[in-house]
Structure formats: C-alpha cells, structure tokens
Design a protein around this motif. Structure first.
Motif, short mmCIF file in Angstrom:
data_model
loop_
_atom_site.label_atom_id
_atom_site.label_comp_id
_atom_site.label_asym_id
_atom_site.label_seq_id
_atom_site.Cartn_x
_atom_site.Cartn_y
_atom_site.Cartn_z
N GLU A 18 -8.91 -2.32 -38.44
CA GLU A 18 -7.39 -3.63 -38.56
C GLU A 18 -7.96 -3.30 -36.29
O GLU A 18 -7.47 -3.98 -36.12
N ILE A 19 -8.45 -1.99 -35.95
CA ILE A 19 -7.90 -2.63 -34.67
C ILE A 19 -9.17 -3.18 -34.16
O ILE A 19 -9.16 -3.75 -33.23
N ALA A 20 -9.96 -3.21 -34.54
CA ALA A 20 -11.56 -4.23 -34.05
C ALA A 20 -11.15 -5.53 -34.17
O ALA A 20 -10.79 -6.98 -33.37
N CYS A 25 -13.32 -7.58 -31.56
CA CYS A 25 -14.56 -6.87 -31.89
C CYS A 25 -14.53 -6.71 -32.64
O CYS A 25 -13.82 -6.85 -34.44
N SER A 26 -15.78 -5.52 -33.08
CA SER A 26 -16.34 -5.26 -34.53
C SER A 26 -15.75 -4.00 -34.71
O SER A 26 -16.14 -2.98 -33.25
N ALA A 27 -15.91 -3.66 -36.08
CA ALA A 27 -15.89 -2.14 -35.99
C ALA A 27 -16.52 -0.93 -36.12
O ALA A 27 -16.49 -0.20 -35.35
N TRP A 28 -17.51 -1.98 -35.74
CA TRP A 28 -18.66 -1.28 -34.80
C TRP A 28 -18.54 -0.58 -33.97
O TRP A 28 -18.91 0.77 -33.43
N TRP A 29 -18.04 -1.66 -33.37
CA TRP A 29 -17.46 -1.08 -31.68
C TRP A 29 -16.29 0.28 -31.69
O TRP A 29 -16.71 0.94 -30.59
N VAL A 30 -15.50 -0.06 -32.62
CA VAL A 30 -14.57 0.55 -32.08
C VAL A 30 -14.39 2.04 -33.00
O VAL A 30 -14.88 2.95 -31.92
N LYS A 31 -15.69 2.00 -33.58
CA LYS A 31 -15.84 3.34 -33.97
C LYS A 31 -17.29 4.40 -32.83
O LYS A 31 -16.88 5.23 -32.84
N ASP A 32 -17.88 3.67 -32.27
CA ASP A 32 -18.96 3.97 -31.73
C ASP A 32 -18.03 4.47 -30.25
O ASP A 32 -18.59 5.78 -29.83
N TYR A 48 -12.20 8.11 -38.28
CA TYR A 48 -11.26 7.40 -37.32
C TYR A 48 -9.97 6.71 -37.53
O TYR A 48 -10.36 6.07 -38.42
N ARG A 49 -9.17 7.70 -36.70
CA ARG A 49 -8.18 6.99 -37.39
C ARG A 49 -6.85 6.54 -35.89
O ARG A 49 -7.24 7.24 -34.68
#
Length: 118
Positions: A18-20, A25-32, A48-49
């Motif tokens: 949802e943030i991505a 951007c990608s969810a991968w970027w947010v998690k990374d 991660y929340r």
C-alpha cells in the motif's frame, strides 16, 4: 509523539504494498529501505507496517529541493552573450557545462579467452 488517550483507536497500519502504491515505487524498495532502517516503520512480528505519519515522513525524507536559488539559475541558463557585449567582469557569460568523460570500449570477452573472434 504525545501519548494517546486511552479511549482513542489505534492508528491504521499499512502494508508495504500500500505504501509502494502511494509512493509510486515497488514493494521491494519499501521493504528494503525498512530492512536497512532508512525509512520509519513498525515491526509487527516479522512484517513491516507503516502508519500515515510514517508515510508523510518518508515523503519528507526523499523530498528534493533545487540546488540553486531561482535567481542564480536564471543567469546560468541565459544564452551566450552577443559577441561584442561584455559583462561587468570583462568576460562573456557562458553556461555551466560539466566536464566530458572519455569512454573507452573494452575488447570482447571471447577474444580475450580464446584469441579469436566468432
């Protein structure tokens, strides 16, 4: 952060996807970024929340401002002066240009390994 009143509802937690979507951007970027502790987040178990405040802070962290004030940019981007015109310093104005880097190609790998070109 000020303490919440006891009867207030807990903040809504958003998933990285949802943030991505909100950031484009990608969810991968947010998690990374969260894993490397570069952006604010909350860990619930191994997940991660993010809260709305986290999202606002992430946007603020990655906000970019112009490197130069608008007035300074105006004279740099003006066209070159007329050939006869001189500025107060005696030198014609020239736009700022980054120095060029000369690139050099490397030989093909196959030629290096086998001594022949296919």
């Amino acid at each position: 952060m000020p303490p919440r009143p006891p009867d207030a509802a807990p903040p809504r937690l958003y998933r990285p996807e949802e943030i991505a979507d909100a950031l484009g951007c990608s969810a991968w970027w947010v998690k990374d970024r969260a894993r490397r502790r570069l952006i604010p987040h909350t860990r619930v178990g191994r997940a991660y929340r993010f809260t709305a405040e986290h999202l606002a802070e992430i946007i603020h962290l990655y906000e970019e401002r112009p490197a130069q004030p608008a007035q300074a940019v105006a004279w740099v981007t003006e066209p070159l002066s007329e050939p006869g015109a001189q500025t107060g310093s005696g030198q014609p104005r020239r736009p700022v240009v980054a120095p060029a880097t000369r690139l050099r190609a490397r030989p093909p790998r196959r030629q290096q390994q086998y001594g022949t070109v296919a």
